[in-house]
Design an enzyme around this catalytic site. Structure first.
Site, PDB file in Angstrom:
ATOM      1  N   HIS A  20       0.866  -1.192   0.000  1.00  0.00           N
ATOM      2  CA  HIS A  20       0.000   0.000   0.000  1.00  0.00           C
ATOM      3  C   HIS A  20       0.892   1.229   0.000  1.00  0.00           C
ATOM      4  O   HIS A  20       1.287   1.728   1.059  1.00  0.00           O
ATOM      5  CB  HIS A  20      -0.914  -0.042   1.236  1.00  0.00           C
ATOM      6  CG  HIS A  20      -1.900   1.087   1.313  1.00  0.00           C
ATOM      7  ND1 HIS A  20      -3.005   1.046   2.139  1.00  0.00           N
ATOM      8  CD2 HIS A  20      -1.952   2.298   0.697  1.00  0.00           C
ATOM      9  CE1 HIS A  20      -3.687   2.167   2.019  1.00  0.00           C
ATOM     10  NE2 HIS A  20      -3.060   2.960   1.150  1.00  0.00           N
ATOM     11  N   HIS A  22       1.283   4.750  -2.565  1.00  0.00           N
ATOM     12  CA  HIS A  22       0.896   5.521  -3.754  1.00  0.00           C
ATOM     13  C   HIS A  22       2.164   6.182  -4.291  1.00  0.00           C
ATOM     14  O   HIS A  22       2.770   6.994  -3.584  1.00  0.00           O
ATOM     15  CB  HIS A  22      -0.127   6.590  -3.388  1.00  0.00           C
ATOM     16  CG  HIS A  22      -1.350   6.043  -2.703  1.00  0.00           C
ATOM     17  ND1 HIS A  22      -2.527   5.829  -3.369  1.00  0.00           N
ATOM     18  CD2 HIS A  22      -1.559   5.647  -1.420  1.00  0.00           C
ATOM     19  CE1 HIS A  22      -3.425   5.342  -2.520  1.00  0.00           C
ATOM     20  NE2 HIS A  22      -2.865   5.217  -1.327  1.00  0.00           N
ATOM     21  N   HIS A 200      -9.531   1.026  -0.844  1.00  0.00           N
ATOM     22  CA  HIS A 200      -9.441   1.730   0.427  1.00  0.00           C
ATOM     23  C   HIS A 200     -10.826   1.655   1.072  1.00  0.00           C
ATOM     24  O   HIS A 200     -11.839   1.956   0.424  1.00  0.00           O
ATOM     25  CB  HIS A 200      -9.078   3.200   0.210  1.00  0.00           C
ATOM     26  CG  HIS A 200      -7.635   3.441  -0.120  1.00  0.00           C
ATOM     27  ND1 HIS A 200      -7.001   2.828  -1.158  1.00  0.00           N
ATOM     28  CD2 HIS A 200      -6.705   4.245   0.484  1.00  0.00           C
ATOM     29  CE1 HIS A 200      -5.731   3.242  -1.198  1.00  0.00           C
ATOM     30  NE2 HIS A 200      -5.532   4.099  -0.215  1.00  0.00           N
ATOM     31  N   GLU A 203     -10.933   3.695   6.314  1.00  0.00           N
ATOM     32  CA  GLU A 203      -9.854   4.610   6.724  1.00  0.00           C
ATOM     33  C   GLU A 203     -10.525   5.723   7.529  1.00  0.00           C
ATOM     34  O   GLU A 203     -10.312   5.854   8.724  1.00  0.00           O
ATOM     35  CB  GLU A 203      -9.130   5.164   5.486  1.00  0.00           C
ATOM     36  CG  GLU A 203      -8.037   6.176   5.796  1.00  0.00           C
ATOM     37  CD  GLU A 203      -7.405   6.777   4.519  1.00  0.00           C
ATOM     38  OE1 GLU A 203      -7.990   6.672   3.431  1.00  0.00           O
ATOM     39  OE2 GLU A 203      -6.313   7.378   4.655  1.00  0.00           O
ATOM     40  N   ASP A 281       1.835   4.128   2.721  1.00  0.00           N
ATOM     41  CA  ASP A 281       0.786   4.955   2.110  1.00  0.00           C
ATOM     42  C   ASP A 281       1.368   6.068   1.223  1.00  0.00           C
ATOM     43  O   ASP A 281       1.494   5.875   0.014  1.00  0.00           O
ATOM     44  CB  ASP A 281      -0.144   5.525   3.185  1.00  0.00           C
ATOM     45  CG  ASP A 281      -1.548   5.822   2.675  1.00  0.00           C
ATOM     46  OD1 ASP A 281      -1.845   5.515   1.517  1.00  0.00           O
ATOM     47  OD2 ASP A 281      -2.367   6.354   3.457  1.00  0.00           O
ATOM     48  N   ASP A 282       1.677   7.212   1.826  1.00  0.00           N
ATOM     49  CA  ASP A 282       2.241   8.356   1.081  1.00  0.00           C
ATOM     50  C   ASP A 282       3.460   8.854   1.856  1.00  0.00           C
ATOM     51  O   ASP A 282       3.397   9.880   2.553  1.00  0.00           O
ATOM     52  CB  ASP A 282       1.194   9.465   0.966  1.00  0.00           C
ATOM     53  CG  ASP A 282      -0.041   8.990   0.226  1.00  0.00           C
ATOM     54  OD1 ASP A 282       0.003   8.908  -1.010  1.00  0.00           O
ATOM     55  OD2 ASP A 282      -1.039   8.646   0.905  1.00  0.00           O
TER      56      ASP A 282
HETATM   57  N1  ADE Z   1      -4.603   8.598  -2.162  1.00  0.00           N
HETATM   58  C1  ADE Z   1      -3.347   8.724  -1.706  1.00  0.00           C
HETATM   59  N2  ADE Z   1      -3.303   8.436  -0.397  1.00  0.00           N
HETATM   60  C2  ADE Z   1      -4.566   8.119  -0.013  1.00  0.00           C
HETATM   61  C3  ADE Z   1      -5.166   7.716   1.199  1.00  0.00           C
HETATM   62  N3  ADE Z   1      -4.483   7.601   2.330  1.00  0.00           N
HETATM   63  N4  ADE Z   1      -6.490   7.494   1.208  1.00  0.00           N
HETATM   64  C4  ADE Z   1      -7.206   7.622   0.094  1.00  0.00           C
HETATM   65  N5  ADE Z   1      -6.697   7.989  -1.074  1.00  0.00           N
HETATM   66  C5  ADE Z   1      -5.378   8.228  -1.136  1.00  0.00           C
HETATM   67 ZN    ZN Z   2      -3.674   4.803   0.498  1.00  0.00          ZN
END
Ligand code: ADE
Ligand code: ZN
Length: 342
Positions: A20, A22, A200, A203, A281-282
């Site tokens: 996971h 991006h 997703h 969350e 994630d990011d």
């Molecule tokens: N796009 C990038 N990061 C995300 C996240 N944490 N939740 C939903 N969409 C995303």
């Molecule tokens: Zn994500």
């Protein structure tokens, strides 16, 4: 780099998969500025420090607004290649042997960049990362859930000529108000193309969104899923069916899903026997890569080596790699675990 804690050293260095992440969320401010300059784009921040100072998010949407704005510096095949390679270099340092990478083609095609440009750039970075770091990568196309299902179908039509180079489909972006039910037909089509699907869910959204992802989209994994803990029946089902959850601890703190790591539902999910994996994630926006997530979680929960073994094993088992490849990685993981003197 070795710490003076053998359990943490094991957690950081053992073979694992990241499922996971991006790729647009791995755009560090320094690379964003370099690409803005290369592409002659004016950036509304004076320098990378000023951009980093804007990383102060109240919720998912406030993050997404900045994330989409920064993605505008990604224009050419070389930009996507450089982005991928920079991530894989960081991934290697955290013991990652395999990664299944999300990307958001609609963010790019809306700006006139072709799907082929994005795909070729990411593939070039992945090939070079494989040659240099030995990491295998797969690409997962994500649909933006704040857009319509028809727009998703239009994106899929652009992906289909390259379908053999895509390993799965996902669903991301603004969760609240955009339940999985909106994409039931689109995901049926993706599955008919022979691809696994993920989404997703849970969350920011409630457990009902997780049920929809399972029952309507028929996902193989749930991305995040941390709010499952609010529904005992759902917890039992996730445990019984061993549906992997790709949990992203630092992301959840930065986006205010939990006030602090000590209040994260991770221990509850693990104790209930769910197939939990850890992910970043990011990473450029949320305070770090997988290793940083591991350090933050260990500081909060002080888990033993067995728990870290389980998390690494879950990540390898939950990947879309071949059974032979998984067995190979798990043999390496077992060897490292069995040689631990703790
Ligand atoms: N796009 C990038 N990061 C995300 C996240 N944490 N939740 C939903 N969409 C995303
Ligand atoms: Zn994500």
């Amino acid at each position: 780099m070795a710490t003076n804690n053998p359990v943490l050293d094991f957690a950081l260095s053992c073979p694992k998969a990241e499922l996971h992440m991006h790729i647009e969320g791995s755009l560090e401010p320094e690379l964003a500025f370099a690409l803005a300059q290369r592409n002659g784009i004016a950036f509304p921040y004076v320098d990378s420090e000023a951009l980093r100072a804007a990383y102060n998010f109240a919720d998912l949407q406030s993050f997404l607004d900045l994330y989409y704005a920064c993605a505008d510096v990604l224009r050419t095949e070389a930009d996507f290649r450089d982005l991928m390679l920079a991530y894989l270099e960081r991934a290697q340092a955290d013991g990652i042997v395999h990664t299944e990478i999300f990307f958001d083609p609609q963010t790019h095609t809306a700006r006139g960049i072709t799907f082929e440009t994005v795909l070729k750039g990411l593939e070039a970075g992945a090939a070079e990362g494989n040659a240099r770091f030995g990491i295998t990568s797969r690409l997962i196309v994500c649909f933006l859930r704040h857009l319509s299902e028809d727009e998703g179908f239009a994106m899929l039509a652009q992906v289909e000529p390259f379908i053999d180079r895509i390993h799965g489909f996902g669903l991301d972006s603004s969760e609240r108000g955009h339940p999985s039910a909106k994409f039931e037909r689109l995901f049926a089509r993706c599955r008919a193309l022979g691809k696994p699907v993920v989404a997703h869910a849970g969350e920011e959204g409630p457990p009902a969104y997780i049920y929809e992802a399972l029952d309507l989209l028929k996902v193989s994994r749930i991305d995040h899923g941390v709010r499952a803990s609010e529904d005992p029946d759902l917890m039992q089902r996730l445990a019984r069916e061993q549906i992997p959850l790709t949990v992203c601890p630092l992301s959840n703190i930065r986006l205010c899903v939990f006030e602090q790591m000590e209040l994260h539902t991770l221990p509850k999910l693990l104790e209930a026997g769910l197939k939990v994996t850890l992910n970043s994630d990011d990473p450029a926006y949320f305070g770090g890569y997988l290793g940083d997530n591991i350090r933050a979680v260990q500081a909060a929960f002080d888990w033993d080596a067995k728990t870290w073994y389980k998390l690494a094993r879950n990540s390898l088992e939950a990947s879309f790699a071949s059974a032979e490849q998984k067995a190979d990685w798990i043999a390496g993981l077992d060897e490292q675990f069995n040689s631990l003197a703790v």
